[in-house]
Design a protein around this motif. Structure first.
Motif, PDB file in Angstrom:
ATOM      1  N   ARG A   1      11.671  20.814   7.036  1.00 29.12           N
ATOM      2  CA  ARG A   1      12.541  19.589   6.750  1.00 29.12           C
ATOM      3  C   ARG A   1      11.690  18.626   6.335  1.00 29.12           C
ATOM      4  N   THR A   2      12.065  18.167   5.028  1.00 26.79           N
ATOM      5  CA  THR A   2      11.234  17.070   4.291  1.00 26.79           C
ATOM      6  C   THR A   2      11.900  15.711   4.012  1.00 26.79           C
ATOM      7  N   ALA A   3      11.416  14.831   4.375  1.00 24.58           N
ATOM      8  CA  ALA A   3      11.666  13.463   4.268  1.00 24.58           C
ATOM      9  C   ALA A   3      11.230  12.449   3.312  1.00 24.58           C
ATOM     10  N   ILE A   4      11.864  11.855   2.475  1.00 25.55           N
ATOM     11  CA  ILE A   4      11.324  10.822   1.521  1.00 25.55           C
ATOM     12  C   ILE A   4      11.467   9.306   2.359  1.00 25.55           C
ATOM     13  N   PHE A   5      10.421   8.661   2.578  1.00 28.68           N
ATOM     14  CA  PHE A   5      10.649   7.392   3.223  1.00 28.68           C
ATOM     15  C   PHE A   5      10.196   6.370   1.996  1.00 28.68           C
ATOM     16  N   PRO A   6      11.501   5.941   1.098  1.00 31.47           N
ATOM     17  CA  PRO A   6      11.208   5.432  -0.134  1.00 31.47           C
ATOM     18  C   PRO A   6      10.956   3.646   0.317  1.00 31.47           C
ATOM     19  N   GLY A   7      10.350   3.037  -0.493  1.00 31.40           N
ATOM     20  CA  GLY A   7      10.225   1.530  -0.465  1.00 31.40           C
ATOM     21  C   GLY A   7       9.309   0.976  -1.373  1.00 31.40           C
ATOM     22  N   SER A   8       9.259  -0.465  -1.607  1.00 32.97           N
ATOM     23  CA  SER A   8       8.262  -0.940  -2.220  1.00 32.97           C
ATOM     24  C   SER A   8       7.195  -1.202  -1.490  1.00 32.97           C
ATOM     25  N   PHE A   9       7.091  -1.365  -0.219  1.00 32.22           N
ATOM     26  CA  PHE A   9       6.055  -1.378   0.654  1.00 32.22           C
ATOM     27  C   PHE A   9       5.053  -2.570  -0.069  1.00 32.22           C
ATOM     28  N   ASP A  10       5.390  -3.691  -0.001  1.00 30.19           N
ATOM     29  CA  ASP A  10       4.715  -4.635  -0.814  1.00 30.19           C
ATOM     30  C   ASP A  10       4.584  -5.974   0.105  1.00 30.19           C
ATOM     31  N   PRO A  11       4.003  -5.908   1.219  1.00 30.24           N
ATOM     32  CA  PRO A  11       3.114  -4.658   1.717  1.00 30.24           C
ATOM     33  C   PRO A  11       3.694  -3.890   2.654  1.00 30.24           C
ATOM     34  N   PHE A  12       3.139  -2.768   3.222  1.00 36.93           N
ATOM     35  CA  PHE A  12       3.191  -1.893   4.059  1.00 36.93           C
ATOM     36  C   PHE A  12       3.032  -2.753   5.364  1.00 36.93           C
ATOM     37  N   THR A  13       4.149  -2.645   6.313  1.00 39.72           N
ATOM     38  CA  THR A  13       3.964  -3.599   7.404  1.00 39.72           C
ATOM     39  C   THR A  13       4.101  -2.935   8.797  1.00 39.72           C
TER      40      THR A  13
ATOM     41  N   ASP B   1      -2.052  -0.069  -7.111  1.00 36.60           N
ATOM     42  CA  ASP B   1      -3.124   0.637  -6.516  1.00 36.60           C
ATOM     43  C   ASP B   1      -3.747   0.270  -5.191  1.00 36.60           C
ATOM     44  N   ARG B   2      -3.457  -0.922  -4.950  1.00 37.49           N
ATOM     45  CA  ARG B   2      -3.872  -1.520  -3.739  1.00 37.49           C
ATOM     46  C   ARG B   2      -2.926  -0.962  -2.426  1.00 37.49           C
ATOM     47  N   ARG B   3      -1.900  -0.826  -3.018  1.00 40.48           N
ATOM     48  CA  ARG B   3      -0.729  -0.423  -1.804  1.00 40.48           C
ATOM     49  C   ARG B   3      -0.832   0.911  -1.615  1.00 40.48           C
ATOM     50  N   ILE B   4      -1.110   1.764  -2.536  1.00 42.05           N
ATOM     51  CA  ILE B   4      -1.426   3.249  -2.334  1.00 42.05           C
ATOM     52  C   ILE B   4      -2.523   3.507  -1.606  1.00 42.05           C
ATOM     53  N   GLN B   5      -3.718   2.865  -1.915  1.00 39.63           N
ATOM     54  CA  GLN B   5      -4.857   2.889  -1.232  1.00 39.63           C
ATOM     55  C   GLN B   5      -4.845   2.420   0.475  1.00 39.63           C
TER      56      GLN B   5
END
Lengths: 153, 153, 153, 153, 153, 153
Positions: free
Chosen positions: E6-18, E52-56
């Motif tokens: 079972r695979t889920a995508i958690f989509p978002g812009s996460f700008d930033p991740f909270t 880049d900073r969000r990915i990191q």
């Protein structure tokens, strides 16, 4: 101009009929050729004002308005529409709570009888806080509510 | 039966016109003698589909429906109503977000021009998720959206 | 009776200041010893009325009300509260959209600066449809909006 | 500083008084000179905790807080305000359902007695799910709810 | 036990991740075998934190959690699900505004790709007021927001 | 793939079980290894359909679905989850009224038993107006509701 008479049912318990109901009717007047104020009689629900008094009150408000009549019904609202050859159900909306509730009923009625359409009008802002429930509550505490009820009940 | 012609404006940007808009029009047909689909032209808002294409698309859907016409306007909606001698503004409601927004506009229009009444119809449940915004977004990703758009745009 | 002066900030862009804002202030008058109408200046947001004109308009409304003053600020609202030694933020609520938005801001402000409390008052029903956004839109179409704006802007 | 004593009624059935109620009171403390926790007694409503026990519980929480007292009332809330010379009604808001309901009551109270103002505070996020109704339900299943009730009931 | 991953995508812009996003992921961990945090890259939207900073930042939070990976995508979310063979989209809900918006998107995605199901979890009450939008606003005023962001961005 | 069996409770009174409930179950099938339809038995609430008939009806719908079973319970929902070793509670959401109510319950359950997670799915748009309450009302008026109920009750 058009050959079809447009008849609407304005259903409710009207316990009591308020200035909010009155306002919706006034707004709806140009839209329909005939409006039937239909007091739903539900033996499972306890009345505050006796049915007779509600009929008398509402009737007294529209003696000079031939387009509007008052009736009672005990069936499902859409069955009553069929019986009265009304194509429209008229409902007022004050707020999102009203809307959420009315939306499901209207959609269900449309599924059961597609030729019936529910027409919504928004209550003027100055009457958005008026509800029969609050008025009954005020009366039970002995408060004068005459400013919220048209005519004399 | 009644001597007054009942004319409604169905205003919107219709960018694009969807099956949701179509459904509201079909529901409103028995209520009015004439319905003008009025595309609001707002120079400050960027179009997705060019105005010409939207006019052509909507017009093509109603060639056999004499009661319905298509027009554009740049003024305030109630000014356009006056110009077209329309007494009614027709709007569809999908959800509480729609309702909250439309309620204030309708109440404001009523204050500015009391002879105009806004008539609300509820979108059928199966179209409650359809919006021009989501469709534009889908198109921008190359998705086939033909099932959400009547006819051919 | 109490020795602490109760000071509230009434923040907003007031572009323009409406009868809705006026009503919230009148309701809040008995609650506070001092109310500062604080016009938030945000360089990223485009003004409709120039800041000078807004200051002048609002100031003209309260020349005889020593309790109320007008100021501008560019910082975070809670920073401005600290600077002005205000313990309270005053906000008006018209509908659920307002509420949902204001609730998160108030809760966030409380977490960041626990000694600040946001006080909410409900707009009177008759002004529930008045918003600066709608008024700006009306003005841009040349509509007379003087009935929605206190005094003269 | 100001010569008028600011008195608020915090009305409710408090069946039981929760950490949510406690939080609203703590937030309201700097705003008022006196707060009366007013337990509404409604013979038509069935109590869960007996009135005596609720009075005792709430009183025990504020023995060291002279500003806060506990009382019961059977009249309309605004009548009780008049009797106690309270100018303010204090209410907490958790969510849009609360807001919609409270808004109409507050607007109605304002129409009936304009000198009374209802002041709303938002519950802190961490107590947004706490309600007397859910707590009564949990108790009826034998669940330990002590973490949601301040002190000991 | 079950043979399907079972695979889920958690989509978002996460700008930033909270901390709100973090909490939804922790709640979702037992439900899925794999969760892909998928940062939607939309050239039309201006970033606050560079991609880049969000990915990191997000990657640094899950180095010890093999079940969770971080990726970016530019297509429609459901297209990305297909590509990654994910059957589920994971979304958090804080309030009715979130719900109304997410409901339409989820229903539309279901119509476009019936084998994809959107799974909703409710944010814990204590994080209900945390949003990337408010955090960006706070940062732009120089406020310390480290308590709302897990790890170090 | 994963060694833990994922078991969900789908609690409700199912009085009656509708096409809306059926749809939520079908959507949830890929997510869980086992789903227990758990009919809450509450002696304080009056049944419309007798419990036996509801059990029989729901059981008849899933005779060929080994993953789904039917049970009844009288305890708190989370106690029943513990007893059945279910880690998940499954709930469907139709509208904001549902959401507001369910959110508080889910958050409370999470506080009481953190290892339980409530999973929400959104009802497909075409069933958004279907509710057991409306169906019971229709039946009491003698309306044919077979299109809203799967199988035969």
């Amino acid at each position: 101009m058009n050959s079809t008479k447009r008849t609407a049912i304005f259903p409710g318990s009207f316990d009591p009929f308020t200035i909010g109901h009155m306002s919706i009717l006034e707004q709806a007047m140009p839209l329909f050729d005939e409006i039937i104020i239909a007091i739903g009689v539900n033996s499972a629900k306890k009345d505050f004002f006796p049915l007779d008094r509600r009929i008398q009150h509402i009737t007294s408000l529209f003696t000079d308005t031939p387009k509007i009549s008052v009736d009672t019904y005990t069936s499902l609202t859409i069955e009553y529409c069929k019986k009265r050859k009304a194509q429209f159900i008229l409902r007022g909306l004050r707020n999102t709570t009203d809307f959420q509730f009315e939306k499901s009923i209207a959609q269900m009625n449309s599924k059961l009888l597609p030729e019936i359409e529910t027409i919504f009008l928004v209550t003027p802002p100055e009457f958005g806080h008026v509800s029969s429930t609050i008025i009954r509550d005020l009366i039970s505490y002995g408060t004068d509510v005459s400013e919220f009820i048209p005519g004399k009940i």
